[in-house]
Structure formats: C-alpha cells, structure tokens
Design an enzyme around this catalytic site. Structure first.
Site, PDB file in Angstrom:
ATOM      1  N   LYS A   1       0.834  -1.208   0.000  1.00 54.63           N
ATOM      2  CA  LYS A   1       0.000   0.000   0.000  1.00 54.63           C
ATOM      3  C   LYS A   1       0.864   1.250   0.000  1.00 54.63           C
ATOM      4  O   LYS A   1       1.912   1.284   0.632  1.00 54.63           O
ATOM      5  CB  LYS A   1      -0.881   0.027   1.263  1.00 54.63           C
ATOM      6  CG  LYS A   1      -1.852  -1.126   1.362  1.00 54.63           C
ATOM      7  CD  LYS A   1      -2.455  -1.223   2.746  1.00 54.63           C
ATOM      8  CE  LYS A   1      -3.854  -0.659   2.788  1.00 54.63           C
ATOM      9  NZ  LYS A   1      -4.508  -0.952   4.094  1.00 54.63           N
TER      10      LYS A   1
ATOM     11  N   ARG B   1     -12.858  13.096   9.241  1.00 54.23           N
ATOM     12  CA  ARG B   1     -13.781  14.045   8.606  1.00 54.23           C
ATOM     13  C   ARG B   1     -15.161  13.409   8.533  1.00 54.23           C
ATOM     14  O   ARG B   1     -15.312  12.244   8.858  1.00 54.23           O
ATOM     15  CB  ARG B   1     -13.310  14.309   7.174  1.00 54.23           C
ATOM     16  CG  ARG B   1     -13.098  12.984   6.445  1.00 54.23           C
ATOM     17  CD  ARG B   1     -12.909  13.119   4.957  1.00 54.23           C
ATOM     18  NE  ARG B   1     -12.244  11.968   4.397  1.00 54.23           N
ATOM     19  CZ  ARG B   1     -12.800  10.819   4.087  1.00 54.23           C
ATOM     20  NH1 ARG B   1     -14.091  10.634   4.298  1.00 54.23           N
ATOM     21  NH2 ARG B   1     -12.108   9.819   3.575  1.00 54.23           N
TER      22      ARG B   1
HETATM   23  P1  ADP Z   1      -7.790   4.042   1.131  1.00 51.66           P
HETATM   24  O1  ADP Z   1      -7.251   4.968   2.157  1.00 51.66           O
HETATM   25  O2  ADP Z   1      -7.122   4.154  -0.187  1.00 51.66           O
HETATM   26  O3  ADP Z   1      -9.292   4.045   1.057  1.00 51.66           O
HETATM   27  P2  ADP Z   1      -7.802   1.713   2.855  1.00 51.66           P
HETATM   28  O4  ADP Z   1      -6.616   1.410   3.675  1.00 51.66           O
HETATM   29  O5  ADP Z   1      -8.994   2.324   3.526  1.00 51.66           O
HETATM   30  O6  ADP Z   1      -7.370   2.583   1.612  1.00 51.66           O
HETATM   31  O7  ADP Z   1      -8.282   0.377   2.139  1.00 51.66           O
HETATM   32  C1  ADP Z   1      -9.309   0.379   1.159  1.00 51.66           C
HETATM   33  C2  ADP Z   1      -9.773  -1.038   0.872  1.00 51.66           C
HETATM   34  O8  ADP Z   1      -8.666  -1.873   0.477  1.00 51.66           O
HETATM   35  C3  ADP Z   1     -10.378  -1.761   2.055  1.00 51.66           C
HETATM   36  O9  ADP Z   1     -11.728  -1.452   2.245  1.00 51.66           O
HETATM   37  C4  ADP Z   1     -10.158  -3.217   1.663  1.00 51.66           C
HETATM   38  O10 ADP Z   1     -11.103  -3.612   0.699  1.00 51.66           O
HETATM   39  C5  ADP Z   1      -8.809  -3.184   0.975  1.00 51.66           C
HETATM   40  N1  ADP Z   1      -7.708  -3.505   1.914  1.00 51.66           N
HETATM   41  C6  ADP Z   1      -6.861  -2.630   2.502  1.00 51.66           C
HETATM   42  N2  ADP Z   1      -5.959  -3.260   3.313  1.00 51.66           N
HETATM   43  C7  ADP Z   1      -6.228  -4.576   3.241  1.00 51.66           C
HETATM   44  C8  ADP Z   1      -5.657  -5.757   3.857  1.00 51.66           C
HETATM   45  N3  ADP Z   1      -4.618  -5.703   4.687  1.00 51.66           N
HETATM   46  N4  ADP Z   1      -6.223  -6.951   3.561  1.00 51.66           N
HETATM   47  C9  ADP Z   1      -7.280  -7.035   2.724  1.00 51.66           C
HETATM   48  N5  ADP Z   1      -7.844  -5.977   2.102  1.00 51.66           N
HETATM   49  C10 ADP Z   1      -7.345  -4.750   2.352  1.00 51.66           C
END
Ligand code: ADP
Length: 450
Positions: A161, A295
């Site tokens: 990520k 937010r």
């Molecule tokens: P953003 O800030 O880009 O929205 P997030 O960290 O909230 O990113 O993650 C968005 C989506 O990505 C989550 O709702 C999930 O579907 C997927 N995701 C993120 N991290 C994981 C993980 N460790 N394992 C499985 N799915 C993940």
C-alpha cells in the site's frame, strides 16, 4: 451553553456543500459558499447566504487553494470553516492556518489529522491504545528484494500500500512471489501519479475481509461515543459503491467489541469531532484497524437514517464547544445508500461527464436523495463523478432492498450515463440479498455488457 457560530464558510462543493448549508440554516447559522468558475450555476452557490468566486475550474487553483479560501474567510468575516470531505478536509496545514487566523476549523485538531493521516503513525497509535491492527510493521519497503523477504516472513497473501494512499489507489494484493515485481511497479506508478509519493509498505492481506467501519464523535472535554457501524464491503477496485447499516454480518456482541475499540482509539488521542474508524473483519469475526478518517464521510447519511440524528449538526455543535450528551446509539431498522456516479457501469465505469437533459429524483416514503444536480446541470470533468446518493430506510434489510429497487427505478436521468443500472443489477444478486459478500466479491462477478 457554548455560543454557536455566526457564519460558516463551506470549503467544498457539490452535494456535501448543500448538505452543510441545510443544517446550518436549520441551526440559524449563516453560510458562505465558495465556488470555481465551473460551478457558477451550482445550487450551493444559490442556497448559501453569500458566495465568493475563488478561481478557475482546476481544483488546485480553487477548492485546494488555501490562500484564496482564507481571503474569502477574511472578506466575509466567517467565524468557522467546514471542509466537507475530500479537498482540504484532511489537510492539517489548512486546519492549522484556520486556527492561527482565529477561525474554527470544523474538524479535529491539526495534530490528530497528522497523526491519523500517516498510515504508519496511525497504526502505531492504535497498537499503543490496545486496538488490534492489520499485521505488518508499516516500515517503508526499500526494494523488491526487501519486499520479497518481508512477504516470506509474513506469509502470502500480502498487500502493498502507498503510505500517502487514499481512495483505494496505490495498493495491490500479492498472492505469490512471482507476482511481486509486477504489483510493485504498477502500484508505485499509480501512487506517484496520484499522490506524488511512491513510498510503499506491506501488510498481511486479510482474506475474505469485510470492510466495517465505526462512526465516532468526540467533544472538547474528552468524551467519545460511537454511533454503530457501516458495512462498506461492496467495492470495486477498493472503492465503495454501496454502504449499509446494520452490517448483515454484525452481531450485538461484535458491535460492542468494535464500538469499544473505536472509542478506545478516539480516547487515546482525545479526539474531537466526527471521525470514522475503519476495520477489516475476517470470516471468524476477528477485526483489525485499518485507518481512521478524520472528517465527515460520504456515507454518513446511512448512520443518520438508522439513528434518527443529524451528524452535521452534532459535528458543528462539538466544534463550538457543546458537551456530548447522547450515549452510544443502537440502529433502528435498516438503511442502504447507493452512490450514483456519472460513469458507464457496463464500460469499465468510464466517466460520463456532460449536460443532464432531464432529471427526476426518486421520492416517497423512506427515500432520501442527496444531490446537487438538476435538469440543465453540466457535470464537469474537473471534479468527482459522484452526482447523487440514494438512501433508503425500512424496518428490515429485505424491505430496504425492495425500497431501493423501487427508488432506483424512479430515478430518471438523461444526457449522461450513471451507475443506476449497476445498482439495479446488484439488488437482484442472490449473494447480495443474502448478505453474503466480502470486499473481493464484486471483482469476481461477471457484469452485464452494455
Ligand atoms: P484508502 O485509504 O485508499 O481508502 P484503505 O486502507 O482504507 O485505503 O483500504 C481500502 C480497501 O482496500 C479496504 O476497504 C479493503 O477492501 C482493501 N484492503 C486494505 N488493506 C487490506 C488488507 N490488509 N487486507 C485485505 N484488504 C485490504
């Protein structure tokens, strides 16, 4: 009794600007709209008490321009700024400048935005507060070799990520070592283009996860409450398309555990304002902190409908110093929100900007439509493609689905393509109807062709 604001400047556009104007009006607070030249004809400009043009269409020269927004604050004499969602809503510098300027930023303190905005610091804070987090130490990955080594120790599948990530961009799931290089290259390129920062970290990929988030509110006196959950597992490429409350996967016991974890998270930093603690929940109902959004969120109406309260009003009240009085609420009935985007769902969700030639919004019992568009409105390619949110509420989930189908059939829009047909298709899917889906479900379906 704390004294309420006299005039709020809304540093945003679209449906959320309208949403804030409506509550402010009900509270007897004056509003100032800001707008770019592309939004001259927008409803938020017409509905606010005052409006200030702050520049050309490009967001960097208008809705993201702190000097121009501060000039608008100055000439209108606003005593508070509501940032909405997106744009500057999670920009700690903006919150700080507002504070230095003597206007209240309606949101958390700049240090909370900073702390939660950096995903690595956020996870550290949660670990210290005793909240379970997704496994992975959050160290920046140095190279593909470094990543491969860490993945070996962690065990596949993993997810890489972008530290600066948001909106589901810059992340890739990796099931086996041979996929690493490809995922690394494409995630970094995407992150570089979207955030100008291609720093990546790694987490354990939670298999068959549900995205369940807890709404919290904190006041200025250290009290934090939770307002139950929203299930946002219907996602396309990690972006939410539909949200609901209660989660079909929720039990009273799990809600209590997740709610208490979210409160602990908020209390640990003395959180002030509305916020959302996002968790991934696996099939054994273990939950892991993912991130905190500092937010108001797009999907907040779902919570408003099942709890019968106005979250923007709560947000404004804690910002001017009122004490929180309510306890943790329990949802009553069921609410679903469908995001209507100007995109062609049968052609890879390709954006479909242009002029809306005719428009009729869904109406009737239990149906709410939050939108800024109307017949004759031109959807600008400069901004987000979301044009409306259809929210329904009904006594049970099955009733809410029936109502949503009815509401979708009534939503008439001509001139642009929208995601209405996608939601109509979704409402008919057995898995969706049975509440049997995780964040990967949609990606595994074959969508109809247009
Ligand atoms: P953003 O800030 O880009 O929205 P997030 O960290 O909230 O990113 O993650 C968005 C989506 O990505 C989550 O709702 C999930 O579907 C997927 N995701 C993120 N991290 C994981 C993980 N460790 N394992 C499985 N799915 C993940």
């Amino acid at each position: 009794m704390a004294e309420k604001f006299k005039k709020i400047l809304i540093a945003n556009r679209g449906e959320i600007a309208l949403r804030i104007i409506r509550t402010a009006r009900e509270m007897g607070i004056k509003t100032v709209a800001i707008y770019s030249t592309a939004d001259r004809e927008s409803l938020h400009v017409r509905f606010a008490d005052e409006a200030v043009c702050i520049g050309p269409p490009s967001s960097t020269d208008s809705y993201l321009s702190i000097p121009k927004i501060m000039a608008a604050v100055e000439i209108t004499n606003a005593d508070a700024v509501h940032p909405g969602y997106g744009f500057l809503s999670e920009n700690a510098d903006f919150a700080e400048i507002c504070t230095e300027y003597g206007v209240k930023f309606i949101g958390p303190k700049p240090e909370h935005i900073r702390q939660m905005g950096d995903k690595i610091t956020a996870k550290d804070t949660m670990i210290k507060a005793g909240v379970p987090v997704v496994p992975g130490d959050g160290e920046l990955l140095k190279s593909v070799e470094d990543g491969l080594q860490q993945a070996e120790v962690m065990g596949y599948p993993v997810i890489i990520k972008a530290t600066a990530g948001g909106g589901g961009k810059g992340m890739r799931m990796i099931a086996a070592p041979e996929e690493f290089q490809g995922a690394w290259d494409s995630a970094r390129a995407e992150a570089k283009a979207a955030f100008g920062n291609d720093g990546m970290y790694m987490e354990k990929y939670i298999t068959e996860p549900r995205h369940i988030e807890i709404q919290v509110v904190g006041d200025q006196y250290g009290k934090v409450i939770h307002l139950s959950e929203r299930d946002c597992s219907v996602q396309r490429r990690h972006q939410k398309l539909l949200e609901e409350c209660p989660s079909p996967f929720m039990t009273d016991e799990l809600r209590e555990r997740m709610g208490q974890a979210a409160i602990k998270a908020g209390e640990a930093i003395n959180y002030e304002g509305v916020g959302t603690v996002e968790f991934l929940v696996d099939s054994d109902r273990n939950f892991y902190f993912m991130e905190m959004n500092t937010r108001i969120q797009v999907e907040h109406p779902v919570t408003e409908e099942v709890l019968d309260l106005d979250l923007i009003r709560e947000q404004i009240k804690v910002a001017y110093g009122e004490h929180l009085t309510g306890m943790n609420y329990v949802p009553k009935g069921h609410a679903i929100e469908c995001r209507i985007n100007a995109e062609d769902p049968w052609n890879n969700f390709r954006p479909s900007p242009g002029k809306i030639t005719s428009f009729h919004s869904s109406k009737g019992h239990g149906v709410r439509v939050d939108t800024h568009v109307y017949a004759g409105y031109t959807i600008s390619p400069y901004y987000d493609s979301m044009i409306a949110k259809i929210i329904v509420r009904a006594p049970t989930r099955a009733d809410a689905i029936t109502k949503m189908e009815r509401a979708l059939n009534e939503f008439i829009i001509e001139g642009v393509k929208t995601t209405v047909p996608f939601h109509q298709w979704l409402m008919k899917q057995e898995d969706f109807r049975e509440g049997n889906f995780d964040t990967g479900w949609l990606g595994q379906q074959t969508l109809p062709k247009g």
